[in-house]
Design a protein around this motif. Structure first.
Motif, PDB file in Angstrom:
ATOM      1  N   PHE A   6      38.692  16.197 -30.289  1.00  0.00           N
ATOM      2  CA  PHE A   6      37.463  15.665 -30.871  1.00  0.00           C
ATOM      3  C   PHE A   6      36.988  14.539 -29.968  1.00  0.00           C
ATOM      4  N   GLY A   7      35.726  14.612 -29.531  1.00  0.00           N
ATOM      5  CA  GLY A   7      35.204  13.573 -28.663  1.00  0.00           C
ATOM      6  C   GLY A   7      33.733  13.778 -28.383  1.00  0.00           C
ATOM      7  N   THR A   8      33.244  13.056 -27.384  1.00  0.00           N
ATOM      8  CA  THR A   8      31.859  13.198 -26.945  1.00  0.00           C
ATOM      9  C   THR A   8      31.844  13.411 -25.437  1.00  0.00           C
ATOM     10  N   CYS A  11      32.087  10.243 -23.264  1.00  0.00           N
ATOM     11  CA  CYS A  11      33.335   9.479 -23.248  1.00  0.00           C
ATOM     12  C   CYS A  11      34.207   9.884 -22.056  1.00  0.00           C
ATOM     13  N   THR A  14      37.631  11.265 -23.036  1.00  0.00           N
ATOM     14  CA  THR A  14      37.552  12.632 -23.548  1.00  0.00           C
ATOM     15  C   THR A  14      37.506  13.615 -22.381  1.00  0.00           C
ATOM     16  N   LEU A  33      31.680  15.409 -31.342  1.00  0.00           N
ATOM     17  CA  LEU A  33      31.401  14.571 -32.509  1.00  0.00           C
ATOM     18  C   LEU A  33      29.916  14.270 -32.693  1.00  0.00           C
ATOM     19  N   THR A  89      37.693   7.751 -29.513  1.00  0.00           N
ATOM     20  CA  THR A  89      37.850   9.064 -28.893  1.00  0.00           C
ATOM     21  C   THR A  89      38.713   8.970 -27.645  1.00  0.00           C
ATOM     22  N   PRO A  90      39.330  10.060 -27.277  1.00  0.00           N
ATOM     23  CA  PRO A  90      39.400  11.336 -27.963  1.00  0.00           C
ATOM     24  C   PRO A  90      40.475  11.332 -29.041  1.00  0.00           C
TER      25      PRO A  90
END
Length: 111
Positions: A6-8, A11, A14, A33, A89-90
């Motif tokens: 789970f992340g962006t 990031c 991530t 996310l 994150t992550p």
């Protein structure tokens, strides 16, 4: 292994995490996310694996400041479900195990 990240995309940690698993040929499912957050059940499992919900909220991030949460009384779980960009994150899940941040030393133990 059944890895979820789970992340962006913005990031850096991530992106490093994705690269870590790709380089080792380990398949993973990426959850952005900005599109979808954690469900209540997922959040409960992750927080119990990492040692509490306080370890999941990013109090130094832009989203936390933008929402003025420093000055408001709030239910952290509810805020994280409704605003997933507040998560650190992550978040990497492997079944009942989970980590927050870039921690390859722990992931090596999962292999």
């Amino acid at each position: 292994m059944n890895i979820q990240i789970f992340g962006t995309k913005k990031c850096q940690d991530t992106r490093k995490t994705e690269r870590y698993f790709k380089e080792r040929g380990i398949q993973f499912h990426y959850v952005d996310l900005t599109v979808r957050g954690l469900s209540k059940g997922e959040l409960d499992k992750v927080q119990s694996a990492v040692g509490g919900v306080d370890k999941l909220i990013d109090k130094s991030g832009k989203e936390y400041a933008k929402r003025n949460l420093r000055y408001l009384v709030h239910n952290i779980e509810e805020v994280l479900i409704n605003h997933p960009l507040l998560l650190k994150t992550p978040i990497v899940r492997n079944g009942a195990r989970a980590t927050v941040g870039y921690v390859p030393d722990i992931w090596k133990l999962w292999e």
